[in-house]
Write a protein that holds these residues in place. Structure first.
Motif, mmCIF file in Angstrom:
data_model
loop_
_atom_site.group_PDB
_atom_site.id
_atom_site.type_symbol
_atom_site.label_atom_id
_atom_site.label_comp_id
_atom_site.label_asym_id
_atom_site.label_seq_id
_atom_site.Cartn_x
_atom_site.Cartn_y
_atom_site.Cartn_z
ATOM 1 N N ILE A 398 0.864 -1.181 0.000
ATOM 2 C CA ILE A 398 0.000 0.000 0.000
ATOM 3 C C ILE A 398 0.893 1.221 0.000
ATOM 4 C CG2 ILE A 398 -1.697 1.290 1.310
ATOM 5 C CD1 ILE A 398 -2.732 -1.355 2.359
ATOM 6 N N LYS A 399 0.698 2.087 -0.975
ATOM 7 C CA LYS A 399 1.505 3.312 -1.022
ATOM 8 C C LYS A 399 0.681 4.472 -0.515
ATOM 9 C CE LYS A 399 4.054 1.977 -5.073
ATOM 10 N NZ LYS A 399 3.697 2.078 -6.478
ATOM 11 N N VAL A 400 1.227 5.111 0.497
ATOM 12 C CA VAL A 400 0.558 6.272 1.056
ATOM 13 C C VAL A 400 1.320 7.500 0.583
ATOM 14 C CG1 VAL A 400 -0.056 7.451 3.180
ATOM 15 C CG2 VAL A 400 -0.193 4.969 3.062
ATOM 16 N N GLY A 401 0.620 8.467 0.010
ATOM 17 C CA GLY A 401 1.252 9.675 -0.510
ATOM 18 C C GLY A 401 2.120 10.359 0.540
ATOM 19 N N PRO A 402 3.236 10.996 0.102
ATOM 20 C CA PRO A 402 4.187 11.559 1.052
ATOM 21 C C PRO A 402 3.571 12.624 1.957
ATOM 22 C CG PRO A 402 4.664 12.283 -1.196
ATOM 23 C CD PRO A 402 3.625 11.224 -1.298
ATOM 24 N N SER A 403 2.574 13.341 1.462
ATOM 25 C CA SER A 403 2.026 14.406 2.306
ATOM 26 C C SER A 403 0.711 13.978 2.954
ATOM 27 C CB SER A 403 1.800 15.666 1.474
ATOM 28 O OG SER A 403 0.870 15.376 0.451
ATOM 29 N N THR A 404 0.460 12.661 2.945
ATOM 30 C CA THR A 404 -0.802 12.190 3.511
ATOM 31 C C THR A 404 -0.634 11.828 4.985
ATOM 32 O OG1 THR A 404 -1.410 11.262 1.378
ATOM 33 C CG2 THR A 404 -2.647 10.485 3.280
ATOM 34 N N THR A 405 -1.462 12.400 5.839
ATOM 35 C CA THR A 405 -1.537 11.920 7.227
ATOM 36 C C THR A 405 -2.945 11.378 7.415
ATOM 37 O OG1 THR A 405 -2.137 14.129 7.914
ATOM 38 C CG2 THR A 405 0.151 13.470 8.253
ATOM 39 N N MET A 406 -3.062 10.424 8.325
ATOM 40 C CA MET A 406 -4.356 9.754 8.419
ATOM 41 C C MET A 406 -4.952 9.828 9.801
ATOM 42 S SD MET A 406 -4.105 6.343 6.169
ATOM 43 C CE MET A 406 -2.390 5.962 6.370
ATOM 44 N N VAL A 407 -6.244 9.963 9.861
ATOM 45 C CA VAL A 407 -6.941 9.713 11.117
ATOM 46 C C VAL A 407 -8.011 8.678 10.837
ATOM 47 C CG1 VAL A 407 -6.538 11.963 12.135
ATOM 48 C CG2 VAL A 407 -8.574 11.595 10.749
ATOM 49 N N TYR A 408 -8.385 7.982 11.873
ATOM 50 C CA TYR A 408 -9.242 6.828 11.696
ATOM 51 C C TYR A 408 -10.365 6.893 12.705
ATOM 52 C CZ TYR A 408 -10.405 1.828 12.086
ATOM 53 O OH TYR A 408 -11.047 0.624 12.147
ATOM 54 N N TYR A 409 -11.571 6.824 12.214
ATOM 55 C CA TYR A 409 -12.744 6.826 13.090
ATOM 56 C C TYR A 409 -13.282 5.406 13.114
ATOM 57 C CZ TYR A 409 -17.477 7.595 14.595
ATOM 58 O OH TYR A 409 -18.662 7.512 15.266
ATOM 59 N N SER A 410 -13.203 4.768 14.277
ATOM 60 C CA SER A 410 -13.454 3.330 14.267
ATOM 61 C C SER A 410 -14.902 2.969 14.556
ATOM 62 C CB SER A 410 -12.529 2.665 15.284
ATOM 63 O OG SER A 410 -13.261 1.805 16.097
ATOM 64 N N GLN A 411 -15.319 1.865 13.944
ATOM 65 C CA GLN A 411 -16.685 1.380 14.053
ATOM 66 C C GLN A 411 -17.063 1.036 15.492
ATOM 67 O OE1 GLN A 411 -17.049 -2.353 12.017
ATOM 68 N NE2 GLN A 411 -19.221 -2.092 11.656
ATOM 69 N N GLU A 412 -16.143 0.410 16.199
ATOM 70 C CA GLU A 412 -16.523 -0.102 17.513
ATOM 71 C C GLU A 412 -15.862 0.654 18.657
ATOM 72 O OE1 GLU A 412 -17.364 -4.486 17.957
ATOM 73 O OE2 GLU A 412 -16.061 -4.437 16.215
ATOM 74 N N HIS A 413 -15.461 1.870 18.396
ATOM 75 C CA HIS A 413 -14.893 2.700 19.445
ATOM 76 C C HIS A 413 -13.620 2.121 20.061
ATOM 77 C CE1 HIS A 413 -18.738 4.601 19.043
ATOM 78 N NE2 HIS A 413 -19.389 3.606 19.592
ATOM 79 N N GLN A 414 -12.872 1.263 19.299
ATOM 80 C CA GLN A 414 -11.666 0.703 19.924
ATOM 81 C C GLN A 414 -10.610 1.767 20.167
ATOM 82 O OE1 GLN A 414 -12.480 -0.513 16.759
ATOM 83 N NE2 GLN A 414 -12.289 -2.732 16.712
#
Ligand SMILES: Nc1ncnc2c1ncn2[C@@H]1O[C@H](COP(=O)(O)OP(=O)(O)OP(=O)(O)O)[C@@H](O)[C@H]1O
Ligand SMILES: [Mg+2]
Length: 477
Positions: A398-414
């Motif tokens: 999986i290639k993530v773009g160099p200027s990409t930062t990620m946040v993740y909103y999870s289904q089960e509140h983990q």
């Protein structure tokens, strides 16, 4: 009509501050299909827990028809992660669950060299197994298992998944499993707390059908207006501490409520105008009293004040509140995320592999908004975990773009730490003065009271809101 549940004047507070429910009453009639609605944190799940007998009210009483059996599906059902799907689904019959468990034990003993190496011991164990099988059949075990398997299949589970440990199930699948347990046990009253949450289209259709065909009484909490229109013939609205029963499905409820709100708005206006008029006349009387000399005028002013005090106030109609959202990421360029030839295969229990992703590919450009859809268990959350690097792909990259930062909103509140306090969780992410943190949380509709709660005490909707709030503090693109 037979009443099966009667909640009378129930009040409930957590931590003694403000009332979640205050003098709340409601009744459930036999055979009805009731939808329960209300804003997040209104107390719907709390009411369910009390009706199911899992929690006690602070005051008031809850009456259940003698002998009434209640099946309760919680908003976030939890199961022993080591048990298999089929075992859990069978568990709703205590009798059969016991025999089933013993059978498992006996079968495990047969695999023990000390047993199978010793003919006498083996014979005894085999005999025990035989007896248990007879007992299982006599208790209606085969018919029951057929019903369980039929329901599991109707919910889209495949034969080969029946023996998987629960731990590998998706959020939607856990809900379906909880439903299966209840539907086969056929209690008189079903209390379903957001059963449709996380269900795909097929699951929702099946749920509608099962509720409509259900031989007993059903109360269902849902935020899905369509589902409530199809299944409910009464609506209980929980808000501001009380419950109000409306006849009809959700659309009829919404219409009547609009009418009621409009007439309340009108009554409020009329009353406010009257109050203003009275206040003006009171002030006039005081000004005519020559600085309090004229006792008659003062008395009249007091009378006006009394009239105002005696008026039963019409509540101000509430407009709906909305949240302010802004994701602040820097401007990215071109490709945000790309993968080709991506495989993810999980090793199965009995050597059978489960292929979740087979040669998947995707390209997402910067600033695109992409919706990921698919049936329950298709691998949507697995894909997210791969993208986040929480798990490794079997093949591909999986290639993530160099200027990409990620946040993740999870289904089960983990991603939430259930032990920490709401406001601390926010201040951990970004240093803020206490007041600042409270006002930030206020934008997400957390009052000071909620902000001081441990996360595990939040309602489902409140947890989701908190995750949004955290998301906003994380720079992302
Ligand atoms: N154990 C607890 N300790 C403290 N507060 C609690 C506890 N359980 C629930 N609450 C609070 O009680 C209120 C009602 O919660 P409840 O879960 O009943 O809401 P709900 O109507 O089901 O909301 P949702 O639609 O979000 O599921 C919420 O403000 C919640 O934070
Ligand atoms: Mg709830």
């Amino acid at each position: 009509m037979t009443m099966i549940v009667n909640v009378t004047g129930v009040s409930k507070t957590y931590g003694g501050l403000h009332h979640i429910l205050e003098n709340c009453s409601l009744e459930v009639q036999k055979g009805k299909r009731i939808g329960m609605v209300g804003p997040n944190g209104a107390g719907k799940s709390t009411l369910f827990r009390m009706i199911a007998g899992r929690e006690e009210p602070d005051s008031g009483s809850i009456w259940r028809h003698p002998g009434l059996s209640i099946g309760y599906l919680s908003q976030e059902p939890e199961f022993d992660p080591a048990k298999s799907l089929l075992d859990i689904a069978m568990e709703s019959s205590k009798e059969l669950a016991r025999i089933n468990e013993e059978l498992h034990r006996v079968e495990a003993r047969m695999a023990d060299p000390e047993v199978y190496g010793d003919p006498a011991k083996l014979e005894r164990v085999l005999h025990r197994q035989e007896l248990l099988l007879v007992e299982f059949e006599a208790a209606g075990g085969l018919a029951y298992r057929n019903r369980v398997e039929g329901t599991l299949r109707a919910f889209g589970f495949q034969e080969e998944q029946f023996h998987l440990p629960i731990g590998v199930l998706s959020g939607g699948q856990k809900k379906l499993l909880g439903l299966t347990q209840l539907l086969v046990a056929r209690p008189d009253l079903l209390l379903l707390d957001e059963p449709d949450n996380h269900l795909d289209i097929r699951g929702k259709r099946e749920l509608e059908r099962l509720i409509n065909d259900y031989p007993g009484t059903v109360v269902i909490i849902s935020h899905d207006r369509y589902l409530l229109d199809v299944v409910a013939t009464q609506i209980i609205e929980v808000s501001k501490g009380i419950a109000v029963l409306w006849h009809g499905n959700y659309s009829e409820f919404a219409f009547e409520k609009n009418v009621a709100d409009a007439s309340q708005a009108k009554a409020y206006d009329v009353q406010q105008r009257e109050l203003k008029r009275l206040e003006a006349s009171r002030l006039r009387l005081i000004s005519w009293s020559s600085g309090g000399q004229n006792e008659a005028m003062i008395q009249l002013a007091r009378n006006v004040q009394k009239r105002m005090d005696r008026m039963e106030r019409v509540d101000r109609p509430q407009g709906s509140r909305t949240m302010a959202l802004s994701l602040h990421g820097s401007r990215g360029s071109d490709k945000a995320l790309e993968f080709k030839g991506l495989w993810k295969v999980f090793e199965g229990e009995n050597g059978e592999d489960k292929e979740v992703l087979t040669d998947a590919e995707m390209l997402i450009w910067s600033r695109e908004v992409v919706g990921l859809v698919g049936p329950n268990g298709a691998g949507k959350s697995v894909l997210f975990k791969l993208i986040l690097g929480e798990i490794e792909p079997t093949a591909g990259e999986i290639k993530v773009g160099p200027s990409t930062t990620m946040v993740y909103y999870s289904q089960e509140h983990q991603t939430l730490n259930y032990d920490s306090i709401v406001v601390d969780e926010i201040r951990k992410l970004k240093p803020m003065y206490e007041g600042e943190a409270y006002s930030f949380l206020g934008r997400f509709m957390f009052g000071k009271n909620e902000a001081q709660k441990p996360i595990r005490a939040l309602s489902g909707g409140e947890k989701s809101r908190l995750q949004f709030a955290k998301l906003m503090l994380t720079p992302a693109n």
